[in-house]
Design an enzyme around this catalytic site. Sequence first.
Site, PDB file in Angstrom:
ATOM      1  N   GLN A 146      -8.604 -83.777 -35.191  1.00 44.01           N
ATOM      2  CA  GLN A 146      -8.669 -83.134 -33.883  1.00 44.01           C
ATOM      3  C   GLN A 146      -8.539 -81.621 -34.017  1.00 44.01           C
ATOM      4  O   GLN A 146      -7.839 -81.136 -34.907  1.00 44.01           O
ATOM      5  CB  GLN A 146      -7.526 -83.631 -32.989  1.00 44.01           C
ATOM      6  CG  GLN A 146      -7.621 -85.086 -32.596  1.00 44.01           C
ATOM      7  CD  GLN A 146      -6.433 -85.502 -31.736  1.00 44.01           C
ATOM      8  OE1 GLN A 146      -5.284 -85.308 -32.121  1.00 44.01           O
ATOM      9  NE2 GLN A 146      -6.696 -86.077 -30.583  1.00 44.01           N
ATOM     10  N   CYS A 201       1.468 -84.060 -31.916  1.00 46.07           N
ATOM     11  CA  CYS A 201       2.494 -83.372 -31.114  1.00 46.07           C
ATOM     12  C   CYS A 201       3.922 -83.475 -31.665  1.00 46.07           C
ATOM     13  O   CYS A 201       4.620 -82.443 -31.728  1.00 46.07           O
ATOM     14  CB  CYS A 201       2.429 -83.828 -29.656  1.00 46.07           C
ATOM     15  SG  CYS A 201       1.756 -85.454 -29.365  1.00 46.07           S
ATOM     16  N   ASP A 250      -6.591 -79.767 -32.559  1.00 45.20           N
ATOM     17  CA  ASP A 250      -5.425 -79.974 -31.713  1.00 45.20           C
ATOM     18  C   ASP A 250      -4.626 -78.687 -31.558  1.00 45.20           C
ATOM     19  O   ASP A 250      -4.513 -77.892 -32.490  1.00 45.20           O
ATOM     20  CB  ASP A 250      -4.539 -81.053 -32.341  1.00 45.20           C
ATOM     21  CG  ASP A 250      -3.785 -81.849 -31.298  1.00 45.20           C
ATOM     22  OD1 ASP A 250      -3.918 -81.529 -30.107  1.00 45.20           O
ATOM     23  OD2 ASP A 250      -3.067 -82.791 -31.675  1.00 45.20           O
ATOM     24  N   HIS A 268      -0.338 -79.809 -24.147  1.00 41.88           N
ATOM     25  CA  HIS A 268      -1.194 -80.418 -25.167  1.00 41.88           C
ATOM     26  C   HIS A 268      -2.630 -80.036 -24.825  1.00 41.88           C
ATOM     27  O   HIS A 268      -3.086 -80.314 -23.710  1.00 41.88           O
ATOM     28  CB  HIS A 268      -1.093 -81.944 -25.140  1.00 41.88           C
ATOM     29  CG  HIS A 268       0.299 -82.487 -25.249  1.00 41.88           C
ATOM     30  ND1 HIS A 268       0.746 -83.192 -26.337  1.00 41.88           N
ATOM     31  CD2 HIS A 268       1.352 -82.445 -24.381  1.00 41.88           C
ATOM     32  CE1 HIS A 268       1.999 -83.561 -26.151  1.00 41.88           C
ATOM     33  NE2 HIS A 268       2.393 -83.122 -24.958  1.00 41.88           N
ATOM     34  N   ARG A 328      -5.693 -94.116 -36.048  1.00 42.42           N
ATOM     35  CA  ARG A 328      -5.330 -95.073 -34.999  1.00 42.42           C
ATOM     36  C   ARG A 328      -5.987 -96.410 -35.314  1.00 42.42           C
ATOM     37  O   ARG A 328      -7.160 -96.469 -35.691  1.00 42.42           O
ATOM     38  CB  ARG A 328      -5.772 -94.567 -33.621  1.00 42.42           C
ATOM     39  CG  ARG A 328      -5.075 -93.277 -33.224  1.00 42.42           C
ATOM     40  CD  ARG A 328      -5.530 -92.745 -31.875  1.00 42.42           C
ATOM     41  NE  ARG A 328      -4.910 -91.449 -31.608  1.00 42.42           N
ATOM     42  CZ  ARG A 328      -5.192 -90.681 -30.560  1.00 42.42           C
ATOM     43  NH1 ARG A 328      -6.093 -91.094 -29.664  1.00 42.42           N
ATOM     44  NH2 ARG A 328      -4.584 -89.521 -30.386  1.00 42.42           N
ATOM     45  N   HIS A 349      -0.958 -77.006 -29.368  1.00 45.79           N
ATOM     46  CA  HIS A 349       0.176 -77.179 -28.454  1.00 45.79           C
ATOM     47  C   HIS A 349       0.740 -75.808 -28.116  1.00 45.79           C
ATOM     48  O   HIS A 349       0.962 -74.987 -29.012  1.00 45.79           O
ATOM     49  CB  HIS A 349       1.243 -78.078 -29.080  1.00 45.79           C
ATOM     50  CG  HIS A 349       0.769 -79.486 -29.258  1.00 45.79           C
ATOM     51  ND1 HIS A 349       0.179 -79.924 -30.418  1.00 45.79           N
ATOM     52  CD2 HIS A 349       0.762 -80.547 -28.400  1.00 45.79           C
ATOM     53  CE1 HIS A 349      -0.159 -81.198 -30.272  1.00 45.79           C
ATOM     54  NE2 HIS A 349       0.181 -81.602 -29.064  1.00 45.79           N
ATOM     55  N   LYS A 375      -2.704 -83.854 -16.047  1.00 42.58           N
ATOM     56  CA  LYS A 375      -3.633 -83.330 -17.050  1.00 42.58           C
ATOM     57  C   LYS A 375      -4.988 -83.026 -16.423  1.00 42.58           C
ATOM     58  O   LYS A 375      -5.352 -83.558 -15.378  1.00 42.58           O
ATOM     59  CB  LYS A 375      -3.810 -84.315 -18.194  1.00 42.58           C
ATOM     60  CG  LYS A 375      -4.462 -85.635 -17.799  1.00 42.58           C
ATOM     61  CD  LYS A 375      -4.619 -86.563 -19.013  1.00 42.58           C
ATOM     62  CE  LYS A 375      -5.220 -87.899 -18.585  1.00 42.58           C
ATOM     63  NZ  LYS A 375      -5.414 -88.815 -19.733  1.00 42.58           N
TER      64      LYS A 375
END
Length: 639
Positions: free
Chosen positions: A380, A333, A382, A510, A362, A384, A464
Amino acid sequence: MIQVQLPDGSKRPFENPVSVFEVAASIGAGLAKAALAGKVDGKLVDTSFVIDKDSELAIITEKDADGIEVIRHSTAHLLAYAVKELFPDAQVTIGPVIEDGFFYDFSYKRPFTPDDLAKIEAKMTELAKKDEKIGRKVLPRDEAVEYFKGIGEAYKAEIIASIPANEDVSLYSEGTFTDLCRGPHVPSTGKLKHFKLMKVAGAYWRGDHRNEMLTRIYGTAWAKKEELDQYLFRLEEAEKRDHRKIGRLLDLFHTQDEAPGMVFWHPNGWRIWQIVEQYMRKVYENNGYQEVRAPMILDRTLWEKSGHWENYKDAMFTTESEKRTYAVKPMNCPGHIQIYNAGLHSYKELPLRYGEFGSCHRNESSGSLHGIMRVRGFVQDDGHIFCTEDQIQAECIAFNELLKKVYADFGFTDIIYKISTRPEKRVGSDEVWDKAEAALKNALDSVGAPWEELKGEGAFYGPKIEYSLKDALGRVWQCGTMQVDFNMPVRLGAEYVGEDNTRRAPVMLHRAILGSLERFIGILIENYAGALPLWLAPRQLAVASITSEFNEFAESVVNRCKAAGLRAEADLRGDKISYKIRELSIQKLPYIAVVGAKEAEQGAVAVRGRGNVDLGVMPVEKFIELAVSHNKPGAHLTN
């Protein structure tokens, strides 16, 4: 007069204080026999609990989720009782309920063995059949400490000593065994009938590696025998479907100590990866997402501005260069906001959707790593979305529909929806939170998706939706998410020019559908037990020649299949055809086509579907049409 209100709204009067059991008996002998506990004014209590004022009461039986919890809690104590009967020198420590069961940690001069487990389980059955009453008593803290010291239970004494001095503690006794516990418990050991001890493991006292290593015994307990049998069957099936075993069998990937939590993808596994990624890339293209790419490493100052350094730094890998500290990104992000900030945006451009197959790292603890399901390095799907407050609901509705289609294409139609709402510590006004939560709830309502609210479990920056899917064994996997973020765009200076020509911060959504690609591929492998649908299978079909005389014809069939977009290979080994078929079947290929004299003469193939299904002899063109018809997302037939 005491009024006890039942769940159906009816009230029962009692002249004197009355126990939960007595209330159940006043309703019926059957309910009294079935009662395991009670819930008085929302608090779970024993059936011996005395109600001395007007209260609401629910009688808890094995049909209730709370009832199963009480059964498992009580079975953990039955385990400790049995251990003390068999191994008097063992000391009991803690024994909580966990998902589908319980565990109890013991201090003993040696670790317990599988043979010990069998003896302990037999003793538990023996004690349960005695149907001994389970009783509760309360002692002052210091008196309880002395009691456990007196019977040689140093760990229990240590636990109690950590409780404030002015508090009383509750003890539960069954037969010769007494344990510290808040309760509640079933009324007697005879209620505990369907349990099994599963395994032993090591565990440090209080989770600290500097303390003594204890032996942890895991068990499971259920209300009915058929439920226990079904659970054990699911475990057996899960063992067969373990993605790590199948990964080795099908030569998909491996992990090794030199790169903990990282995946070495082999050609077959990487082919699956590419199929999944390219499918998701098309999803991006067809739904208004622009694919971007942000750097893997960013300066510490950016992570401080975003808030990640303060809240997440222990899970971040860092490095230094020229006296500057950098962090390897754990999420995408902040990088996407930098891309957004590279230009000035108008409200007319919003919503603006970015997508990235972002490689993240991570620093997960080594003990939590698990194949490709829990890793340190992952990618991911991912995305946004930068939008206005008024666009949140429409974007969430569109995302929900997209997510359902994607999951269905991969063969998952049973989705669980949960909405996490505002926590106590949060940023933003209640008015903004009201709007964001309403948008998420309305989005799910509008597509007919039933949802559960997780109160107070939202992130500090916004609520979320969590999307979980059920696999072939009924296991639940949380994969997708949609998070509403009012905070990070402000912290990182994201703006757009509104209709009134003023600068405003966009809302940032997100969103992810698959989540970690590594984990999702692991889920696919286990869901299908390695027998992936044809469109996902890394090796879709093999053409095997009966003898070398027909190798040329086999290769011509393979070439025609490849021209049709199929992943085909020729098996021209000099082995017997029965051996070839057996070997290819173990590799879980969707189709095996055999060619010999008759097939070569007719321009045909003898086709076997996965699972040794004989599909007969058919012209090559018809076989190719059959395979091509299944070679697309959403086609889950493999024969």
